[in-house]
Design a protein around this motif. Sequence first.
Motif, PDB file in Angstrom:
ATOM      1  N   VAL A   1      14.345  56.218 -28.142  1.00 30.39           N
ATOM      2  CA  VAL A   1      14.089  57.227 -26.774  1.00 30.39           C
ATOM      3  C   VAL A   1      12.576  56.850 -26.677  1.00 30.39           C
ATOM      4  CG1 VAL A   1      13.879  59.245 -25.701  1.00 30.39           C
ATOM      5  CG2 VAL A   1      15.817  58.760 -27.067  1.00 30.39           C
ATOM      6  N   ARG A   2      11.755  57.045 -27.825  1.00 29.03           N
ATOM      7  CA  ARG A   2      10.297  56.875 -27.505  1.00 29.03           C
ATOM      8  C   ARG A   2      10.129  55.315 -27.169  1.00 29.03           C
ATOM      9  NH1 ARG A   2       6.948  54.650 -31.232  1.00 29.03           N
ATOM     10  NH2 ARG A   2       8.619  54.640 -32.952  1.00 29.03           N
ATOM     11  N   ARG A   3      10.786  54.474 -27.739  1.00 26.14           N
ATOM     12  CA  ARG A   3      10.572  53.029 -27.203  1.00 26.14           C
ATOM     13  C   ARG A   3      10.873  52.442 -25.950  1.00 26.14           C
ATOM     14  NH1 ARG A   3      10.271  48.874 -31.863  1.00 26.14           N
ATOM     15  NH2 ARG A   3       9.923  50.329 -33.639  1.00 26.14           N
ATOM     16  N   LEU A   4      12.062  53.468 -25.426  1.00 27.00           N
ATOM     17  CA  LEU A   4      12.261  53.356 -24.287  1.00 27.00           C
ATOM     18  C   LEU A   4      11.339  53.688 -22.994  1.00 27.00           C
ATOM     19  CD1 LEU A   4      16.414  53.959 -24.298  1.00 27.00           C
ATOM     20  CD2 LEU A   4      15.254  51.734 -23.530  1.00 27.00           C
ATOM     21  N   HIS A   5      10.865  55.073 -23.738  1.00 26.28           N
ATOM     22  CA  HIS A   5       9.927  55.716 -22.778  1.00 26.28           C
ATOM     23  C   HIS A   5       8.681  54.672 -22.608  1.00 26.28           C
ATOM     24  CE1 HIS A   5       7.732  59.039 -21.121  1.00 26.28           C
ATOM     25  NE2 HIS A   5       6.638  58.706 -22.029  1.00 26.28           N
ATOM     26  N   GLU A   6       8.015  54.301 -23.711  1.00 26.12           N
ATOM     27  CA  GLU A   6       7.107  53.564 -24.066  1.00 26.12           C
ATOM     28  C   GLU A   6       6.936  52.067 -22.954  1.00 26.12           C
ATOM     29  OE1 GLU A   6       6.319  52.840 -28.074  1.00 26.12           O
ATOM     30  OE2 GLU A   6       5.460  54.835 -28.235  1.00 26.12           O
ATOM     31  N   ALA A   7       8.461  51.610 -22.941  1.00 25.41           N
ATOM     32  CA  ALA A   7       8.615  50.505 -22.014  1.00 25.41           C
ATOM     33  C   ALA A   7       8.655  50.645 -20.584  1.00 25.41           C
ATOM     34  CB  ALA A   7      10.051  49.973 -22.533  1.00 25.41           C
TER      35      ALA A   7
ATOM     36  N   LEU B   1      21.439  58.895 -22.442  1.00 19.41           N
ATOM     37  CA  LEU B   1      20.003  58.435 -22.583  1.00 19.41           C
ATOM     38  C   LEU B   1      19.266  59.270 -21.369  1.00 19.41           C
ATOM     39  CD1 LEU B   1      20.358  54.321 -22.899  1.00 19.41           C
ATOM     40  CD2 LEU B   1      19.451  56.091 -24.695  1.00 19.41           C
ATOM     41  N   GLY B   2      19.901  59.334 -20.174  1.00 15.93           N
ATOM     42  CA  GLY B   2      18.876  60.218 -19.223  1.00 15.93           C
ATOM     43  C   GLY B   2      18.512  61.477 -19.879  1.00 15.93           C
ATOM     44  N   LEU B   3      19.473  62.197 -20.354  1.00 21.01           N
ATOM     45  CA  LEU B   3      19.192  63.631 -20.898  1.00 21.01           C
ATOM     46  C   LEU B   3      18.255  63.418 -22.171  1.00 21.01           C
ATOM     47  CD1 LEU B   3      22.923  64.989 -21.061  1.00 21.01           C
ATOM     48  CD2 LEU B   3      20.833  65.833 -19.579  1.00 21.01           C
ATOM     49  N   ALA B   4      18.486  62.520 -22.939  1.00 21.82           N
ATOM     50  CA  ALA B   4      17.525  62.436 -24.092  1.00 21.82           C
ATOM     51  C   ALA B   4      16.041  61.825 -23.712  1.00 21.82           C
ATOM     52  CB  ALA B   4      17.909  61.013 -24.930  1.00 21.82           C
ATOM     53  N   LEU B   5      15.722  61.180 -22.599  1.00 23.08           N
ATOM     54  CA  LEU B   5      14.635  60.706 -21.924  1.00 23.08           C
ATOM     55  C   LEU B   5      14.020  61.891 -21.371  1.00 23.08           C
ATOM     56  CD1 LEU B   5      15.635  57.033 -20.821  1.00 23.08           C
ATOM     57  CD2 LEU B   5      13.662  57.694 -22.178  1.00 23.08           C
ATOM     58  N   ALA B   6      14.813  62.682 -20.573  1.00 19.16           N
ATOM     59  CA  ALA B   6      14.372  63.954 -19.888  1.00 19.16           C
ATOM     60  C   ALA B   6      13.633  65.003 -21.024  1.00 19.16           C
ATOM     61  CB  ALA B   6      15.429  64.620 -19.249  1.00 19.16           C
TER      62      ALA B   6
ATOM     63  N   TYR C   1      12.532  64.017 -24.014  1.00 16.57           N
ATOM     64  CA  TYR C   1      11.465  63.429 -24.490  1.00 16.57           C
ATOM     65  C   TYR C   1      10.243  63.526 -23.439  1.00 16.57           C
ATOM     66  CZ  TYR C   1       8.433  60.311 -26.808  1.00 16.57           C
ATOM     67  OH  TYR C   1       7.220  59.554 -27.590  1.00 16.57           O
ATOM     68  N   GLU C   2      10.422  63.533 -22.146  1.00 12.49           N
ATOM     69  CA  GLU C   2       9.431  63.704 -21.169  1.00 12.49           C
ATOM     70  C   GLU C   2       8.852  64.877 -21.051  1.00 12.49           C
ATOM     71  OE1 GLU C   2      11.585  62.151 -17.942  1.00 12.49           O
ATOM     72  OE2 GLU C   2      11.513  60.135 -18.441  1.00 12.49           O
ATOM     73  N   LYS C   3       9.931  65.910 -21.353  1.00  9.77           N
ATOM     74  CA  LYS C   3       9.299  67.193 -21.254  1.00  9.77           C
ATOM     75  C   LYS C   3       8.554  67.452 -22.537  1.00  9.77           C
ATOM     76  CE  LYS C   3      11.217  71.863 -20.941  1.00  9.77           C
ATOM     77  NZ  LYS C   3      12.407  72.674 -20.875  1.00  9.77           N
TER      78      LYS C   3
ATOM     79  N   ASN D   1       5.509  70.555 -31.759  1.00  7.14           N
ATOM     80  CA  ASN D   1       6.858  70.739 -30.756  1.00  7.14           C
ATOM     81  C   ASN D   1       6.546  71.455 -29.662  1.00  7.14           C
ATOM     82  OD1 ASN D   1       9.404  71.471 -29.843  1.00  7.14           O
ATOM     83  ND2 ASN D   1      10.244  71.829 -32.006  1.00  7.14           N
ATOM     84  N   ALA D   2       7.107  71.224 -28.431  1.00  4.61           N
ATOM     85  CA  ALA D   2       6.699  71.620 -27.231  1.00  4.61           C
ATOM     86  C   ALA D   2       7.460  72.890 -26.899  1.00  4.61           C
ATOM     87  CB  ALA D   2       7.288  70.656 -26.054  1.00  4.61           C
ATOM     88  N   TRP D   3       8.290  73.397 -27.733  1.00  2.41           N
ATOM     89  CA  TRP D   3       8.895  74.613 -27.749  1.00  2.41           C
ATOM     90  C   TRP D   3       7.985  75.824 -28.345  1.00  2.41           C
ATOM     91  CZ3 TRP D   3      13.090  75.304 -25.158  1.00  2.41           C
ATOM     92  CH2 TRP D   3      13.974  74.070 -24.865  1.00  2.41           C
ATOM     93  N   LEU D   4       7.010  75.367 -29.362  1.00  2.00           N
ATOM     94  CA  LEU D   4       5.951  76.256 -29.932  1.00  2.00           C
ATOM     95  C   LEU D   4       5.141  76.580 -28.767  1.00  2.00           C
ATOM     96  CD1 LEU D   4       5.741  74.581 -33.175  1.00  2.00           C
ATOM     97  CD2 LEU D   4       7.233  76.531 -32.753  1.00  2.00           C
TER      98      LEU D   4
END
Length: 94
Positions: free
Chosen positions: A4-10, A63-68, A70-72, A83-86
């Motif tokens: 997911v990180r690699r897809l986001h970076e791409a 993948l869309g859910l995982a990317l969403a 990750y984007e959050k 962690n964004a939850w913290l």
Amino acid sequence: MNIVRRLHEAGITSEHAYTAAFGSIGLSLLSWLASMKAEHAGVERADRWGIFVGEWAPTFFGLGLALAAYEKEAPARARGSRNAWLDHPAENTA
């Protein structure tokens, strides 16, 4: 999360994945119709084509859910948080 990180970076976003999912649903219907019209192998082959292409949609939605997610969390990671939850516990309680 490495994929997911690699897809986001791409440059691939959750919107791209969702678009691909809906596109694969349409392509599934289109391939089923085309197989019914162009081939004389019968409904069974058309069904196999439609199902084959239709199986891509859940993968793209996942993948869309995982990317969403990750984007959050990406802005929190940029600030150095684990962690964004913290960062906003009051917003994340049900």
